[in-house]
Design an enzyme around this catalytic site. Sequence first.
Site, mmCIF file in Angstrom:
data_model
loop_
_atom_site.group_PDB
_atom_site.id
_atom_site.type_symbol
_atom_site.label_atom_id
_atom_site.label_comp_id
_atom_site.label_asym_id
_atom_site.label_seq_id
_atom_site.Cartn_x
_atom_site.Cartn_y
_atom_site.Cartn_z
ATOM 1 N N TYR A 168 -11.950 51.713 -4.413
ATOM 2 C CA TYR A 168 -12.110 53.161 -4.247
ATOM 3 C C TYR A 168 -12.211 53.518 -2.763
ATOM 4 C CZ TYR A 168 -13.406 52.999 -9.235
ATOM 5 O OH TYR A 168 -13.430 52.806 -10.601
ATOM 6 N N TRP B 241 -5.576 53.928 -21.677
ATOM 7 C CA TRP B 241 -6.355 54.130 -22.902
ATOM 8 C C TRP B 241 -5.755 55.204 -23.793
ATOM 9 C CZ3 TRP B 241 -7.897 49.761 -23.134
ATOM 10 C CH2 TRP B 241 -8.645 49.113 -22.161
ATOM 11 N N ASP C 197 -21.261 55.063 -14.737
ATOM 12 C CA ASP C 197 -20.363 54.673 -13.648
ATOM 13 C C ASP C 197 -20.957 55.124 -12.317
ATOM 14 O OD1 ASP C 197 -18.009 53.673 -12.354
ATOM 15 O OD2 ASP C 197 -16.863 54.183 -14.149
ATOM 16 N N GLY D 281 -24.827 55.394 -11.704
ATOM 17 C CA GLY D 281 -25.504 54.203 -11.213
ATOM 18 C C GLY D 281 -24.564 53.026 -11.033
ATOM 19 N N ASP D 282 -25.116 51.952 -10.481
ATOM 20 C CA ASP D 282 -24.423 50.675 -10.310
ATOM 21 C C ASP D 282 -24.928 49.759 -11.413
ATOM 22 O OD1 ASP D 282 -23.805 48.013 -9.608
ATOM 23 O OD2 ASP D 282 -23.787 48.473 -7.470
ATOM 24 N N HIS E 62 -13.120 41.074 -16.520
ATOM 25 C CA HIS E 62 -12.013 40.374 -15.854
ATOM 26 C C HIS E 62 -12.023 40.591 -14.336
ATOM 27 C CE1 HIS E 62 -8.654 43.730 -15.948
ATOM 28 N NE2 HIS E 62 -9.776 44.171 -15.426
ATOM 29 N N ASP E 63 -12.849 41.512 -13.864
ATOM 30 C CA ASP E 63 -12.970 41.739 -12.418
ATOM 31 C C ASP E 63 -13.865 40.714 -11.724
ATOM 32 O OD1 ASP E 63 -11.393 44.026 -12.478
ATOM 33 O OD2 ASP E 63 -13.091 45.393 -12.656
#
Length: 359
Positions: A159, A176, A222, A247-248, A267-268
């Site tokens: 980002y 999606w 998110d 939030g994180d 998968h990240d």
Amino acid sequence: MAESVEKGQSEEGTPAADTYPRKILEYMEGFLISKTVFTSCELGVFDVLLGAERPLSAEEISHAVGASQDGTQRLLAACAGLQLLNAHTDNGQVLYSNTEQASVYLTRSSPLSLYQSIQYSSRTIYLCWHYLTDAIREGRNQYEKAFGVSSKDLFQALYRSDEEMVKFMQLMNSIWNICGKDVVTAFDLSPFKVICDLGGCSGALAKQCTSAYPECTVTIFDLPKVVRTSREHFVTEADQRISFHQGDFFKEPLPEADLYILARILHDWPDERCIELLSRVYKACRPGGAVLLVEALLHEDGSGPLTAQLYSLNMLVQTEGKERTATQYAALLAAAGFTHIQHRLTGKIYDAVLGHKEP
């Protein structure tokens, strides 16, 4: 030694047809196809043809998209060869129109448009893949070389600008819109009334959940700037059963829920970060609740599907993670405490893995 070689045979005795590397040549030139599709979308070729509601000539299309007639003619011919456009001759002039697939998936206005996904592939993924050799040698992503930004914080790199963030969110939205219903209905999720979509991004998967399960509510968890952008561009007041939590997810407490969805999240990350996140999910999850993973599953022996194998290379180029098998995801879930783990294949790109927390 034979004095002559039979017709259709090479000197080594193998069929002559086998000496023509058709498949290898197709692979060598595969990027030409990708860039033809990328460029046609970027210029708006399919949009012009959709708006015209009639077949157009290369001259008409070139004027509409602001490009040279010669270049446009070559591009249109290639798109016809790729079966993205129909071409027919009328009074000696070639006229072009969209195929049904082009109208549905390559025009910006279509609800199932892949336009934004194609733009992200062209302007971000394609540039990263220029450094695939370096990624394999070094074993790490290539954001610094591709874009001049540090990749120490993965999502700061992903980002790196508001424009890039919106592009990524539009990519997720388009994915999606096409695959979301299949993954949220792979299992019956109706018993789970309170759902938390971790890294829910644009809210497209949350919308699929509220559509498939009318009694559920979904909280999108998110980063603050993602939530702000989602509210501005993607989720409206009409989506009354969708809310947000900023939030994180590696740092802040997670909201309590019956079901947590992690779609294209694990998968990240490397295994240890996955277990760290899943352990946080397990702790927050209500007894009897569950977690749904949505990922492109590799075959157990790693032999395919090809799409997942290529995606795993992309994870190396772009992230810290990789694609995994159902058994590997089950091991991560089990390490965090989840039990009764199952997986379902959808027959499309993304599959579903469900793990439960004991009542």
